[in-house]
Design a protein around this motif. Structure first.
Motif, PDB file in Angstrom:
ATOM      1  N   VAL A 209       0.855  -1.200   0.000  1.00 42.70           N
ATOM      2  CA  VAL A 209       0.000   0.000   0.000  1.00 42.70           C
ATOM      3  C   VAL A 209       0.884   1.242   0.000  1.00 42.70           C
ATOM      4  O   VAL A 209       1.818   1.337   0.786  1.00 42.70           O
ATOM      5  N   ASP A 210       0.577   2.177  -0.898  1.00 38.73           N
ATOM      6  CA  ASP A 210       1.342   3.423  -1.002  1.00 38.73           C
ATOM      7  C   ASP A 210       0.368   4.594  -1.067  1.00 38.73           C
ATOM      8  O   ASP A 210      -0.721   4.452  -1.613  1.00 38.73           O
ATOM      9  N   GLU A 211       0.800   5.729  -0.551  1.00 42.55           N
ATOM     10  CA  GLU A 211      -0.007   6.940  -0.717  1.00 42.55           C
ATOM     11  C   GLU A 211       0.548   7.712  -1.907  1.00 42.55           C
ATOM     12  O   GLU A 211       1.757   7.887  -2.015  1.00 42.55           O
ATOM     13  N   VAL A 212      -0.335   8.153  -2.788  1.00 39.01           N
ATOM     14  CA  VAL A 212       0.107   8.934  -3.955  1.00 39.01           C
ATOM     15  C   VAL A 212      -0.619  10.282  -3.930  1.00 39.01           C
ATOM     16  O   VAL A 212      -1.851  10.323  -3.973  1.00 39.01           O
ATOM     17  N   PRO A 213       0.146  11.381  -3.838  1.00 40.94           N
ATOM     18  CA  PRO A 213      -0.498  12.701  -3.811  1.00 40.94           C
ATOM     19  C   PRO A 213      -0.846  13.211  -5.211  1.00 40.94           C
ATOM     20  O   PRO A 213      -0.182  12.844  -6.184  1.00 40.94           O
ATOM     21  N   LEU A 214      -1.860  14.011  -5.285  1.00 39.08           N
ATOM     22  CA  LEU A 214      -2.199  14.701  -6.536  1.00 39.08           C
ATOM     23  C   LEU A 214      -2.866  16.022  -6.172  1.00 39.08           C
ATOM     24  O   LEU A 214      -3.317  16.193  -5.040  1.00 39.08           O
ATOM     25  N   THR A 215      -2.895  16.961  -7.107  1.00 37.17           N
ATOM     26  CA  THR A 215      -3.526  18.262  -6.819  1.00 37.17           C
ATOM     27  C   THR A 215      -4.435  18.637  -7.982  1.00 37.17           C
ATOM     28  O   THR A 215      -4.015  18.600  -9.138  1.00 37.17           O
ATOM     29  N   PHE A 216      -5.671  18.955  -7.635  1.00 38.28           N
ATOM     30  CA  PHE A 216      -6.615  19.418  -8.660  1.00 38.28           C
ATOM     31  C   PHE A 216      -6.472  20.936  -8.771  1.00 38.28           C
ATOM     32  O   PHE A 216      -6.819  21.665  -7.839  1.00 38.28           O
ATOM     33  N   ARG A 217      -5.903  21.387  -9.885  1.00 34.36           N
ATOM     34  CA  ARG A 217      -5.648  22.819 -10.104  1.00 34.36           C
ATOM     35  C   ARG A 217      -6.611  23.360 -11.149  1.00 34.36           C
ATOM     36  O   ARG A 217      -6.806  22.736 -12.195  1.00 34.36           O
ATOM     37  N   HIS A 218      -7.177  24.509 -10.839  1.00 29.32           N
ATOM     38  CA  HIS A 218      -8.066  25.180 -11.793  1.00 29.32           C
ATOM     39  C   HIS A 218      -7.703  26.649 -11.829  1.00 29.32           C
ATOM     40  O   HIS A 218      -7.178  27.195 -10.865  1.00 29.32           O
ATOM     41  N   ARG A 219      -8.042  27.276 -12.964  1.00 34.76           N
ATOM     42  CA  ARG A 219      -7.618  28.686 -13.108  1.00 34.76           C
ATOM     43  C   ARG A 219      -8.298  29.557 -12.056  1.00 34.76           C
ATOM     44  O   ARG A 219      -7.722  30.513 -11.551  1.00 34.76           O
ATOM     45  N   ASP A 220      -9.532  29.227 -11.684  1.00 36.90           N
ATOM     46  CA  ASP A 220     -10.275  30.009 -10.683  1.00 36.90           C
ATOM     47  C   ASP A 220     -11.449  29.153 -10.186  1.00 36.90           C
ATOM     48  O   ASP A 220     -11.599  27.995 -10.596  1.00 36.90           O
ATOM     49  N   PHE A 221     -12.274  29.735  -9.307  1.00 35.51           N
ATOM     50  CA  PHE A 221     -13.372  28.954  -8.753  1.00 35.51           C
ATOM     51  C   PHE A 221     -14.336  28.476  -9.841  1.00 35.51           C
ATOM     52  O   PHE A 221     -14.841  27.355  -9.776  1.00 35.51           O
ATOM     53  N   GLU A 222     -14.575  29.320 -10.862  1.00 29.49           N
ATOM     54  CA  GLU A 222     -15.506  28.915 -11.931  1.00 29.49           C
ATOM     55  C   GLU A 222     -15.018  27.622 -12.614  1.00 29.49           C
ATOM     56  O   GLU A 222     -15.809  26.747 -12.944  1.00 29.49           O
ATOM     57  N   GLY A 223     -13.700  27.540 -12.823  1.00 30.55           N
ATOM     58  CA  GLY A 223     -13.125  26.343 -13.436  1.00 30.55           C
ATOM     59  C   GLY A 223     -13.352  25.114 -12.550  1.00 30.55           C
ATOM     60  O   GLY A 223     -13.713  24.033 -13.026  1.00 30.55           O
ATOM     61  N   TYR A 224     -13.138  25.302 -11.250  1.00 29.06           N
ATOM     62  CA  TYR A 224     -13.349  24.203 -10.291  1.00 29.06           C
ATOM     63  C   TYR A 224     -14.827  23.805 -10.264  1.00 29.06           C
ATOM     64  O   TYR A 224     -15.169  22.613 -10.275  1.00 29.06           O
ATOM     65  N   TRP A 225     -15.718  24.797 -10.255  1.00 27.63           N
ATOM     66  CA  TRP A 225     -17.168  24.532 -10.203  1.00 27.63           C
ATOM     67  C   TRP A 225     -17.609  23.736 -11.432  1.00 27.63           C
ATOM     68  O   TRP A 225     -18.371  22.769 -11.347  1.00 27.63           O
ATOM     69  N   ALA A 250     -25.933  26.911  -3.198  1.00 27.61           N
ATOM     70  CA  ALA A 250     -24.939  25.848  -2.974  1.00 27.61           C
ATOM     71  C   ALA A 250     -23.589  26.264  -3.550  1.00 27.61           C
ATOM     72  O   ALA A 250     -22.531  26.055  -2.942  1.00 27.61           O
ATOM     73  N   LYS A 251     -23.634  26.901  -4.712  1.00 28.36           N
ATOM     74  CA  LYS A 251     -22.391  27.347  -5.360  1.00 28.36           C
ATOM     75  C   LYS A 251     -21.666  28.356  -4.469  1.00 28.36           C
ATOM     76  O   LYS A 251     -20.453  28.264  -4.253  1.00 28.36           O
ATOM     77  N   LYS A 252     -22.437  29.295  -3.907  1.00 33.88           N
ATOM     78  CA  LYS A 252     -21.824  30.312  -3.023  1.00 33.88           C
ATOM     79  C   LYS A 252     -21.225  29.651  -1.788  1.00 33.88           C
ATOM     80  O   LYS A 252     -20.124  29.994  -1.346  1.00 33.88           O
ATOM     81  N   THR A 253     -21.970  28.690  -1.233  1.00 28.30           N
ATOM     82  CA  THR A 253     -21.497  27.995  -0.029  1.00 28.30           C
ATOM     83  C   THR A 253     -20.174  27.280  -0.318  1.00 28.30           C
ATOM     84  O   THR A 253     -19.226  27.338   0.472  1.00 28.30           O
ATOM     85  N   ILE A 254     -20.122  26.614  -1.482  1.00 32.69           N
ATOM     86  CA  ILE A 254     -18.894  25.879  -1.827  1.00 32.69           C
ATOM     87  C   ILE A 254     -17.763  26.873  -2.121  1.00 32.69           C
ATOM     88  O   ILE A 254     -16.612  26.658  -1.721  1.00 32.69           O
ATOM     89  N   ALA A 255     -18.092  27.978  -2.782  1.00 35.18           N
ATOM     90  CA  ALA A 255     -17.052  28.981  -3.084  1.00 35.18           C
ATOM     91  C   ALA A 255     -16.405  29.479  -1.795  1.00 35.18           C
ATOM     92  O   ALA A 255     -15.174  29.609  -1.699  1.00 35.18           O
ATOM     93  N   THR A 256     -17.220  29.734  -0.780  1.00 34.17           N
ATOM     94  CA  THR A 256     -16.676  30.201   0.502  1.00 34.17           C
ATOM     95  C   THR A 256     -15.807  29.107   1.125  1.00 34.17           C
ATOM     96  O   THR A 256     -14.705  29.369   1.620  1.00 34.17           O
ATOM     97  N   ALA A 257     -16.314  27.865   1.049  1.00 35.33           N
ATOM     98  CA  ALA A 257     -15.588  26.764   1.705  1.00 35.33           C
ATOM     99  C   ALA A 257     -14.224  26.507   1.067  1.00 35.33           C
ATOM    100  O   ALA A 257     -13.265  26.148   1.764  1.00 35.33           O
ATOM    101  N   VAL A 258     -14.121  26.678  -0.251  1.00 29.48           N
ATOM    102  CA  VAL A 258     -12.835  26.366  -0.905  1.00 29.48           C
ATOM    103  C   VAL A 258     -11.930  27.604  -1.050  1.00 29.48           C
ATOM    104  O   VAL A 258     -10.806  27.487  -1.534  1.00 29.48           O
ATOM    105  N   SER A 259     -12.431  28.765  -0.604  1.00 28.84           N
ATOM    106  CA  SER A 259     -11.635  29.995  -0.790  1.00 28.84           C
ATOM    107  C   SER A 259     -10.238  29.939  -0.154  1.00 28.84           C
ATOM    108  O   SER A 259      -9.302  30.545  -0.688  1.00 28.84           O
ATOM    109  N   PRO A 260     -10.035  29.199   0.961  1.00 26.84           N
ATOM    110  CA  PRO A 260      -8.660  29.123   1.494  1.00 26.84           C
ATOM    111  C   PRO A 260      -7.668  28.473   0.519  1.00 26.84           C
ATOM    112  O   PRO A 260      -6.457  28.611   0.700  1.00 26.84           O
ATOM    113  N   PHE A 261      -8.167  27.801  -0.494  1.00 22.89           N
ATOM    114  CA  PHE A 261      -7.270  27.136  -1.449  1.00 22.89           C
ATOM    115  C   PHE A 261      -7.006  28.000  -2.687  1.00 22.89           C
ATOM    116  O   PHE A 261      -6.342  27.572  -3.622  1.00 22.89           O
ATOM    117  N   GLN A 262      -7.557  29.198  -2.673  1.00 23.21           N
ATOM    118  CA  GLN A 262      -7.390  30.124  -3.799  1.00 23.21           C
ATOM    119  C   GLN A 262      -6.112  30.930  -3.608  1.00 23.21           C
ATOM    120  O   GLN A 262      -5.882  31.480  -2.541  1.00 23.21           O
TER     121      GLN A 262
END
Ligand SMILES: C[S@@+](CC[C@H](N)C(=O)[O-])C[C@H]1O[C@@H](n2cnc3c(N)ncnc32)[C@H](O)[C@@H]1O
Length: 279
Positions: A209-225, A250-262
């Motif tokens: 068993v191994d852990e493999v990291p990955l990162t989901f990168r988007h240009r901005d919140f709209e891209g992530y949404w 729901a979109k606004k709620t998620i935007a606020t929640a993921v804003s620390p990753f912006q």
């Protein structure tokens, strides 16, 4: 919901997601290449072998292995959603892959002979199944003695903000019920001990068993949404089912929640998979 009703509902969700997986396939593969390549490298496909990919989606991981088994080998690329299988078939044509068969198949109940394949690949599939233990037993059944399984599931919610943060936001915002513990979902097999015991119960005796990291990168919140609503299975289906006013909330709620990753240039949400080689 009984298992059969869950399977039908889940298949409908993934059938609808196929267009989004097709449209985002290059992004998904580029983002997750280390996860898929780990599986193929550890499986060590040999010329002439028969390999089975389960829950293959657009089939990219299996296609890396198809190259290694050569013209005498056979890849069975399978998924329970016909539109995913169609997408994988189209992709194989584009890539010029000629040693693959494409099958609509439920991984929990496979229409395959016992001891008929040398290796199985399943990236991001078992945790979504109604009965992952049954699917692992089926996997063991179709593998020849000594056959290998390479699987990947997402690790814990803490390690996977890309999935855990929007789900938590939707639950806290009252848009959905908290998933019942142990129920199928993107983070359902993140507990390493549970995963290992399901594998052991299914008859696998050697586990790496191994852990493999990955990162989901988007240009901005709209891209992530857009990504979330096009590919995120049950979450995307839930968002789509909300009346339009609630969707915006729901979109606004998620935007606020993921804003620390912006950051200034992008939104970058980390994840970690548990990759396993089992035999
Ligand atoms: C998250 S996607 C992963 C797709 C692909 N393996 C990848 O890594 O890009 C999950 C896939 O699992 C499939 N799936 C879910 N439950 C399944 C089941 N019981 N049997 C077969 N396929 C299943 C879905 O149709 C979907 O294509």
């Amino acid at each position: 919901m009984n298992k059969e009703a869950f399977r039908r509902a889940s298949r409908n969700v993934w059938e609808k997601m196929a267009g989004g997986w097709d449209a985002n396939r290059d992004y998904i593969w580029e983002t997750s290449k280390p996860v898929g390549e780990w599986l193929v490298a550890k499986l060590e496909p040999q010329k002439g072998e028969t390999l089975l990919e389960l829950a293959a989606g657009m089939g990219d991981t299996g296609f890396v292995a198809a190259d290694l088994i050569g013209a005498q080998g056979r890849l069975i690329s399978s998924d329970f959603a016909p539109a995913m299988v169609d997408g994988a078939r189209r992709r194989a044509d584009e890539l010029g892959i000629t040693n693959a068969d494409f099958r609509v198949m439920n991984a929990e109940n496979m229409d395959l002979d016992s001891e008929s394949v040398d290796g199985v690949i399943c990236r991001w599939g078992y945790m979504l199944m109604g009965d992952p233990g049954a699917a692992l037993k089926e996997t063991r059944r179709v593998l020849k003695p000594g056959g290998r399984l390479g699987l990947s599931v997402f690790a814990t919610p803490e390690q996977n903000p890309w999935a855990a943060v929007p789900v938590r936001a939707l639950v806290e915002g009252g848009f959905m019920e908290a998933p019942a513990p142990g129920s199928p979902g993107i983070l359902a097999l993140g507990d390493r001990e549970r995963l290992e015991s399901l594998l052991t119960e299914a008859g696998f005796t050697e586990l790496l068993v191994d852990e493999v990291p990955l990162t989901f990168r988007h240009r901005d919140f709209e891209g992530y949404w857009q990504f979330l609503t096009e590919v995120a299975g049950a979450i995307a289906a839930l968002i789509e089912s909300l009346p339009s006013g609630e969707q915006s909330a729901a979109k606004k709620t998620i935007a606020t929640a993921v804003s620390p990753f912006q950051t200034e240039n992008e939104i970058a949400l980390p994840g970690v998979t548990l990759n396993v080689l089992a035999r």
